[in-house]
Design an enzyme around this catalytic site. Structure first.
Site, PDB file in Angstrom:
ATOM      1  N   GLY A  88       6.756   5.955   7.963  1.00 24.69           N
ATOM      2  CA  GLY A  88       5.762   7.030   8.014  1.00 24.69           C
ATOM      3  C   GLY A  88       5.851   7.756   9.341  1.00 24.69           C
ATOM      4  CB  SER A  89       3.449   9.944  11.018  1.00 22.75           C
ATOM      5  OG  SER A  89       2.324   9.099  11.139  1.00 22.75           O
ATOM      6  CD  GLU A 105       9.962  13.922  11.145  1.00 24.09           C
ATOM      7  OE1 GLU A 105       8.931  13.241  11.290  1.00 24.09           O
ATOM      8  OE2 GLU A 105      10.987  13.493  10.587  1.00 24.09           O
ATOM      9  CD  GLN A 122       4.749  18.409   5.755  1.00 29.40           C
ATOM     10  OE1 GLN A 122       4.271  17.326   6.061  1.00 29.40           O
ATOM     11  NE2 GLN A 122       5.457  19.137   6.614  1.00 29.40           N
ATOM     12  CE  LYS A 160      -1.772   2.959   2.777  1.00 30.49           C
ATOM     13  NZ  LYS A 160      -1.844   4.095   1.845  1.00 30.49           N
TER      14      LYS A 160
END
Ligand code: ADP
Length: 477
Positions: free
Chosen positions: A224-225, A379, A327, A171
């Site tokens: 990812g996060s 971050e 973002q 994915k």
């Protein structure tokens, strides 16, 4: 034409399509992609499960040939695929082509690894017994990837998964399906048997979640996060499944009084702002000793003035747009937070207008920051960095390590003593001396420690740790 999902060797249309938008020009639709449903994900998982017994026993020459062919096609089409990548993600054409080449190199590397999957033969502690240690595939591997490296991260997960005999449900991130679709298409045409690699493009909360909830996925590799990483971990514990996480960073770049100023500035600008700061290995904390501090800040300002921020596909662009509106909002929110916290915005941070509507942001540099500020701890994932002034090397090292993350850590120095000490004592998975914190080779381990990563390393021979399981067999003679 809507690009489809690949399930059990068939290209399947989804219920609805979603549009892939160019962040350099939001009027430009890169393509339309079928959105998979949770049921599609379950079909893909069932197909991968059914394909596993045969693929896990497939010959090494078959796997080698498919991976090799894939590498060759990616490299032959590097300009076209690199362009697609830059168009959908917003990194410059040079960066897009560079990333595409890296994906080709990764497939080439793992094509070779198929041919040298070694085990060990040892004598037993008991007489007349032999012991063999071999590696076997894990089973169905779920691969969930982020938007910032649309071809390299899928490559460094898919190539080892297939090389070691696993089947895959993949994915990609919803924002950048084009590069992922392209490499799945290449692998499919290279001759993968049906069900061995399945592509399900769609939402994390739907397709990703269906993968996390399935008992038939035996290992999940995720980049990812931190928040989603935690979900992957919790769901994997529930299913007693192997998992590997690569998440955030707040990577330090130390500049010592004895640094070569131009080396330090080039590495700092590259670390913080290239690829629009959207790299988990990007540096956002410049930790600078007081003897060089003012010269470093002045030289950074000069260097940043010359940066060309424009359409990712334009010749001469050095920094492309931010990937999307959400973002961009996050980046500008953090710029506001930094100011409220009392850091000084020394350069940049303005939204920019260009010929086409896109998410253009001038890279931002804060000075007078402390390591306790949110801009130093959280971050941001954009072209925003701060300078933290310190007394000496010891304070620099301690500030560098004072972070919940531990992916990459850099230093600019001409002192062998400090470089050696830093390599040994930086609390990070990767350490860079007189080099940017980002920009790594394809054939050696990649990964971090502390809050940045969980599980074994990716890339190179170390990838075998995740994509295989060890068997110890005893034979009485
Ligand atoms: P990013 O900030 O890089 O978008 P995310 O963690 O949100 O970070 O996304 C990384 C990947 O994880 C994407 O492919 C996304 O679709 C997927 N994802 C998001 N939410 C979930 C979830 N609940 N379950 C599984 N995958 C998810």
């Amino acid at each position: 034409m809507v690009q489809k999902n690949l399930i059990d060797g068939e290209w399947i249309a989804g219920g609805e399509a979603f549009r892939n938008i160019n962040p350099s020009d939001t009027n430009d639709v890169v393509g339309e992609y079928a959105r998979a449903s949770a049921d599609d994900a379950r079909l893909a998982i069932a197909a991968a499960k059914a394909a596993f017994p045969a693929w896990s026993r497939s010959g090494i020459l078959e796997r080698h040939a498919i991976l090799r062919k894939t590498a060759d096609e990616i490299l032959a089409r590097k300009d076209e695929l690199g362009r697609l990548l830059s168009r959908e993600e917003g990194k410059t054409l040079a960066e897009g082509i560079g990333e595409t080449v890296r994906a080709g190199q990764i497939f080439d590397f793992f094509a070779g690894e198929c041919l040298r999957l070694a085990g060990e033969v040892l004598p037993s502690a008991r007489p007349n017994i032999g012991v063999e240690i071999t590696r076997e595939p894990v089973g169905v591997v779920g691969i969930i990837t982020p938007w910032n490296f649309p071809i390299a991260i899928p490559a460094w997960k898919i190539a080892p998964a297939l090389c070691y005999g696993n089947t895959v449900v993949f994915k990609p991130a919803e924002l950048v399906p084009g590069s992922s679709w392209a490499i799945v298409d290449i692998l499919h045409r290279a001759g993968l048997p049906k069900g061995v690699l399945n592509l399900v493009m769609g939402k994390g909360s739907v397709v990703g979640q269906a993968m996390l909830d399935s008992p038939d996925i035996h290992a999940i590799t995720f980049t990812g996060s931190t928040g989603t990483g935690k979900r992957v971990a919790l769901a994997s514990v529930e299913h007693n499944r192997k998992y590997q996480l690569e998440m955030g960073g707040k990577n330090p770049f130390v500049v010592l009084d004895d640094a070569d100023l131009s080396v330090a500035v080039e590495a700092a600008v590259n670390s913080a702002f290239f690829s629009t700061g959207q790299r988990c290995t990007a540096s956002s904390r410049f930790i600078v000793t007081e003897g060089i501090h003012d010269r470093f800040v002045a030289a950074m300002g000069e260097r940043m003035k010359g940066l060309v921020i424009d359409d990712a596909l334009k010749a001469g662009t050095q920094i492309g747009p931010v990937v999307d509106q959400s973002q961009l909002n996050q980046d500008t929110d953090y710029i506001a937070i930094g100011r409220q916290e009392g850091a000084k915005l020394a350069f940049g941070g303005e939204l920019l207008k260009r010929d086409t509507p896109g998410f253009y942001l001038q890279p931002a540099l804060f000075t007078e920051a402390t390591n306790a500020m949110r801009i130093s701890r959280e971050e941001i994932f954009g072209p925003v960095a701060s300078v933290i002034r310190v007394k000496d090397y010891d304070e620099a090292l301690s500030v560098a390590n004072d972070t919940p993350f531990g992916l990459s850590s850099g230093i600019a120095t001409t002192s062998l003593k400090h470089a050696t000490h830093f390599k040994r004592n930086a609390e990070a998975g990767m350490v860079m001396v007189n080099l940017p914190t980002a920009g790594v080779d394809f054939h050696v381990p990649f990964g971090g420690r502390k809050g940045s990563s969980h599980g074994s390393r990716e890339q190179g021979r170390y990838a075998a740790e995740f994509y295989t399981t060890v068997k110890t067999a005893y034979t009485s003679a």
